[in-house]
Scaffold this motif. Structure first.
Motif, PDB file in Angstrom:
ATOM      1  N   SER A  34      -8.463 -18.059 -18.324  1.00 26.31           N
ATOM      2  CA  SER A  34      -8.759 -17.030 -17.317  1.00 26.31           C
ATOM      3  C   SER A  34      -8.636 -17.577 -15.899  1.00 26.31           C
ATOM      4  CB  SER A  34     -10.181 -16.490 -17.531  1.00 26.31           C
ATOM      5  OG  SER A  34     -11.128 -17.543 -17.432  1.00 26.31           O
ATOM      6  N   ALA A  35      -7.849 -18.666 -15.733  1.00 20.74           N
ATOM      7  CA  ALA A  35      -7.768 -19.337 -14.437  1.00 20.74           C
ATOM      8  C   ALA A  35      -7.313 -18.397 -13.328  1.00 20.74           C
ATOM      9  CB  ALA A  35      -6.835 -20.541 -14.529  1.00 20.74           C
ATOM     10  N   GLU A  36      -6.357 -17.508 -13.635  1.00 15.24           N
ATOM     11  CA  GLU A  36      -5.811 -16.631 -12.600  1.00 15.24           C
ATOM     12  C   GLU A  36      -6.820 -15.578 -12.147  1.00 15.24           C
ATOM     13  OE1 GLU A  36      -2.230 -14.979 -14.074  1.00 15.24           O
ATOM     14  OE2 GLU A  36      -1.151 -16.891 -14.152  1.00 15.24           O
ATOM     15  N   GLU A  37      -7.840 -15.333 -12.962  1.00 16.21           N
ATOM     16  CA  GLU A  37      -8.824 -14.300 -12.619  1.00 16.21           C
ATOM     17  C   GLU A  37     -10.051 -14.865 -11.905  1.00 16.21           C
ATOM     18  OE1 GLU A  37      -9.830 -12.492 -16.290  1.00 16.21           O
ATOM     19  OE2 GLU A  37      -7.742 -12.049 -16.837  1.00 16.21           O
ATOM     20  N   LEU A  38     -10.090 -16.182 -11.735  1.00 16.50           N
ATOM     21  CA  LEU A  38     -11.268 -16.805 -11.132  1.00 16.50           C
ATOM     22  C   LEU A  38     -11.299 -16.570  -9.630  1.00 16.50           C
ATOM     23  CD1 LEU A  38     -11.263 -20.259 -12.977  1.00 16.50           C
ATOM     24  CD2 LEU A  38     -12.617 -18.227 -13.543  1.00 16.50           C
TER      25      LEU A  38
END
Length: 988
Positions: A498-502
């Motif tokens: 979920s790195a892009e949503e952090l």
């Protein structure tokens, strides 16, 4: 003459009371000599010594052949009609010699009692005629006794007398003027007005009133000295006065407790506060009215938050009545009148005694009411939480919210036990993962093993996607600490997915975590695909510092030490507050300095951090910093201190609490005990099971190297080689192959030499020359020392000589001792026994300072380790004159002839002459040999303060015999395999 010498309890009558006793004796004398009635009223706080005073008066009166009658009033008998008068009548029958009159007195008293009881039942006063007859019947027998000889009547605690008895006493005192009777009343000063003491008696000219106050400091010291000895009185008197407020009963209680301690043989530096004191506190409470007891209990509940208004609100009591009760508690010595508002007990034992008077339910109810009260006033959450904890009250709503807030506040203010108590209570009524994470953080600071169950709960929440990203980062660290690699991998995969949503902060935290894993848990990278996390905008300050620490460590491991990297590491240490989230940052920053071989910087930082950990009252941090200090001491060559630090860390936290970080702790312990020849101790620690996951961490590399060193020292060479090679394989796989971290090639090369395989040893040590971090003085010196063991005997001196110089510069005293030992063997092999003897003595001296017992046994020409004999270097140095020793020491420190001349105020020519004689006496070639003779480890020359070596070093077992010389010829030495050692490679 006043007759009073009777021992009163544990103290004679205090001197503060002697003048009152004298005045009472004078009144009695007037009664005896003039046949006139006298009245004395003695008032004061409860248990201030009124009864002791009347007892002394009765003793004096008995010596004067005065008839004495007494009665003691009791609150429990206040409702019994004529209970006080009955005591006087009873005592009268005992002294009356006329049996008929005694019988008549008893009959009249019985009739009066029946009349008073009947009137009490009807709630009406007795008839006037009947009561007059009873009063007259009470008076006449007393008058007849007084006509025969003087009469003294003492009524103690008049404020507790029953009303009918008070009426009879009224009748008595109005008729005393011409009777030879003296009546003494004692009463405790209470809020309100006593009709007899405050209204009737003051109008009589033959009545006197005495008010007793607290005992003076000098009187208390006298009492203590008389009871326990003058020396003890001088030491404890002032403190006894402070703790008792001058209360007669409390002073005697302190004396009794201290006497009991003295009887056991101890001499207390402070008054002993024990059972006697606690019982005296309870007695004081019960000698006062119920309002005073209630106020005392409320103050005990509210503690530091007590004040008149809050006590009144808590008890639903009139504020004026509360204030009068507080005045009474001050007068009795229980409350400290120097404290603001006089709402603090003089000793914690007094508060405890008041608490114990409460039933548990009553105590809990008061705590809940106090919490409500403070919450309504907007008081600090920690103040409110203290009451909620005592009452075990955590109902959802304001109470649970307050506990969570208090837990966080307590953690920030270093009240870790309180933080854990608050959060545990809050967690009982909440399934919020935020509370669980807060509690895990607080418990980790006290003992990581107790936080393990909470980590499991957080891991379950993560698997169910019920954990916020910022808490997920903390969870990864907790799991890695405990060696739960699979769960840590799972949590990290969820984060990277979920790195892009952090958000910005969580993205920065993910990047920090990944960078940290590269240096400390590199095996994780084989299981998790790292995410590319573009961190935009302004990184939060805390995240920035964590990133600096992680980057600094990986940089020093992969590229070697750089000034900018060291600066960043120190900035992290300077900004640290030792929160549980900072453990990786602090460890990374400190080990950046250690791996950069800047133990001169790491030592003061570790000391500073330990002081901070002590202030924070965190056992975990104290243990960690102590383990770091052990590693620093090891690299400084101080084996004894390394062992002491490691043992201390184990006493602070048991092995089970360390998780995989046990590698940081056990490594210096294994190294130190191996070199100190404590093999049984080493083996005991090796038998201590370590988590399997440790071998997936940087800490496992240290552990493997230390274990291999032990096996090499005990001639289990193949086992040692296996560990060295395993260590090397892991370091290469993880991209951390630098001797600054672990010089595994040196160890493996020594193992190969012991196995008779010099070619393999030579190949490994040649590889180490050009690796990152290999140019530092310590690593370079170690490399050259082992390289010398693989070279031809004729080529060894140059390599070893260079190694000695580098190791002197690095401050690694143990590695220096090994290099000197190799140098000794080299001289001996070349037939230069004079130099071998000098070098051997120097090697032994340095090794002795390191406590390297095992190494000392291998040094030829050194003194017997079991004896304290002067070594050859000491004898040589002492052969110099004082002037020559001063010149030699300055030359050894690197000063030029002109600088030496300036410092010693002599000519350059004189310096040159001194040096010529010095070289001849010591048998050395030139000034390059002098540092070997005049550095610490050998005896300091007379009159010269030598410059100590930096306290740095690491234990390196030398399995090969080397050779060398003090001063290297100005030629290029060639190691086997045509590896050229150029002059520019001799410096770090």
């Amino acid at each position: 003459m006043l007759c009073c010498s009777r021992q009163l309890g544990v103290s004679v009558l205090p001197r503060d009371r002697q003048h009152v006793l004298t005045a009472l004796a004078e009144l009695l004398g007037e009664c005896i000599n003039g046949g006139q009635g006298r009245i004395a009223v003695i008032t004061g706080p409860a248990a201030c010594g009124k009864t002791a005073l009347t007892d002394a008066l009765m003793e004096h009166a008995a010596a004067l052949d005065v008839t004495c009658l007494s009665a003691v009033c009791s609150l429990s008998e206040k409702s019994l009609p004529l209970s006080v008068a009955g005591q006087i009548y009873h005592n009268l029958t005992l002294v009356n010699t006329d049996s008929a009159e005694s019988a008549r007195i008893q009959d009249e008293m019985a009739a009066a009692t029946r009349m008073a009881a009947a009137a009490q039942m009807l709630d009406q006063p007795p008839s006037a005629n009947g009561w007059l007859r009873i009063a007259h019947g009470f008076w006449l027998p007393l008058l007849r006794v007084a006509q025969r000889r003087p009469l003294l009547i003492i009524v103690d605690n008049l404020d507790h007398a029953d009303p009918p008895s008070i009426q009879l006493l009224f009748y008595l005192v109005r008729r005393l003027r011409t009777a030879g009777i003296m009546v003494v009343f004692t009463a405790t000063e209470q809020p309100g007005v006593n009709s007899l003491l405050d209204i009737d008696l003051p109008w009589h000219s033959y009545a006197r009133r005495f008010t007793l106050g607290p005992l003076s400091r000098e009187t208390v010291a006298d009492m203590v000295g008389q009871a326990l000895g003058e020396r003890v009185g001088q030491r404890l008197g002032a403190r006894c006065h402070e703790l008792s407020g001058g209360s007669f009963i409390l002073v005697n209680a302190l004396i009794a407790d201290s006497r009991a301690a003295l009887a056991t043989g101890m001499e207390p530096a402070e008054p002993v506060v024990g059972d006697h004191f606690s019982r005296a506190v309870v007695a004081l409470l019960h000698r006062n009215g119920p309002a005073v007891r209630q106020v005392a209990r409320a103050i005990a509940i509210l503690a530091d938050n007590a004040c008149t208004e809050r006590v009144a609100t808590l008890l639903d009591m009139d504020a004026n009545l509360v204030e009068r009760a507080m005045d009474t508690l001050v007068a009795t010595g229980l409350l400290d009148d120097t404290a603001p508002g006089a709402t603090r007990f003089r000793h914690a034992a007094a508060r405890t005694a008041v608490f114990q008077e409460l039933y548990s339910q009553e105590r809990n109810d008061l705590h809940v009411r106090a919490a409500h009260l403070l919450y309504g006033e907007g008081m600090a959450a920690t103040a409110i939480a203290a009451h909620l904890i005592e009452a075990a009250y955590a109902k959802p709503g304001w109470a649970a919210d307050t506990l969570r807030e208090a837990g966080e506040q307590a953690m920030l203010s270093d009240q870790l036990e309180l933080s854990v108590q608050c959060l545990r209570l809050a967690a009982q009524t909440s399934d919020d993962t935020l509370v669980t994470e807060q509690l895990a953080r607080a418990e980790w600071l006290l003992n990581p093993s107790t936080a393990a169950r909470l980590v499991s709960s957080l891991a379950t929440a993560a698997q169910e996607d019920n954990l916020e990203p910022r808490n997920m980062h903390k969870l990864v660290r907790y799991l890695l600490w405990h060696g739960n690699m699979d769960e840590a991998v799972d949590a990290l995969k969820r984060l990277t997915a979920s790195a892009e949503e952090l958000d910005e902060e969580d993205a920065a935290e993910l990047e920090i975590t990944q960078q940290w894993l590269r240096s400390s848990y590199p095996a994780m990278l084989t299981h998790v695909r790292l995410a590319s996390v573009p961190v935009a905008g302004t990184t939060p300050a805390a995240a920035s510092l964590h990133m600096q620490a992680a980057t600094a460590l990986i940089t020093v491991l992969k590229e070697g030490p750089k000034e900018e990297v060291l600066r960043r590491a120190e900035e992290v240490l300077r900004s640290s507050h030792l929160d549980s989230t900072e453990v990786d940052a602090v460890e990374s920053a400190l080990f950046t300095l250690i791996y950069a071989e800047r133990t001169d910087l790491a030592t003061p930082w570790a000391d500073h951090l330990y002081e901070m950990a002590t202030r924070r009252r965190s056992p975990t941090w104290r243990a960690l910093i102590t383990a770091f200090q052990a590693e620093i001491a090891l690299r400084q060559g101080d084996l004894l201190k390394a062992e002491e630090y490691a043992d201390k860390a184990l006493r602070i936290l048991p092995p089970r609490a360390w998780g995989v970080w046990i590698g940081i702790l056990v490594t210096p312990l294994l190294h130190a005990t191996t070199e100190m020849d404590k093999h049984e101790v080493t083996m005991r620690h090796l038998r201590q099971r370590v988590p399997d996951a440790i071998f997936q961490t940087r800490y496992g590399l240290h552990y493997l190297n230390a274990r291999a060193r032990y096996y090499l020292a005990t001639n289990h060479v193949h086992v040692a080689l296996r560990d060295f090679l395993l260590c090397g394989r892991l370091m290469r796989e993880w991209g951390l192959d630098t001797p600054a971290l672990v010089p595994w090639r040196s160890g493996a090369a020594e193992a190969y030499l012991k196995l008779g395989e010099p070619e393999r040893a030579r190949k490994l040590i040649q590889e180490q020359v050009g690796l990152p971090g290999g140019e530092s003085p310590r690593v370079r010196g170690n490399t050259l020392r082992v390289m010398a063991a693989t070279s031809e005997p004729a080529d060894r001196p140059e390599l070893l000589s260079e190694a000695v110089k580098l190791l002197q510069e690095s401050g690694d005293r143990l590695e220096l001792a090994y290099a000197l030992t190799d140098l000794t063997h080299a001289f001996d092999r070349l037939g230069d026994s004079a130099r071998a003897r000098l070098t051997g003595n120097m090697a032994d001296s340095v090794a002795s300072g390191c406590h390297a017992v095992r190494l000392r046994r291998s040094i030829p020409f050194g003194p017997d380790p079991g004896t304290l004999v002067a070594d050859e270097i000491g004898r040589s140095a002492r052969a110099l004159s004082d002037a020559e020793q001063r010149v030699a020491s300055l030359a050894a420190a690197g000063h030029t002839n002109r600088e030496i001349a300036g410092k010693l105020f002599i000519t350059v020519s004189t310096v040159e002459q001194h040096l010529t004689r010095i070289y001849r006496k010591l048998g050395v070639n030139g000034r390059s040999d002098l540092p070997m003779l005049f550095q610490p480890g050998g005896p300091p020359p007379v009159g010269i303060q030598t410059r100590p070596l930096p306290a740095r070093g690491s234990a390196v077992e030398n399995g090969a015999q080397g050779a060398g010389q003090f001063a290297a010829p100005a030629r290029v030495a060639r190691a086997p395999g045509n590896v050229e050692v150029r002059p520019d490679q001799r410096r770090a």
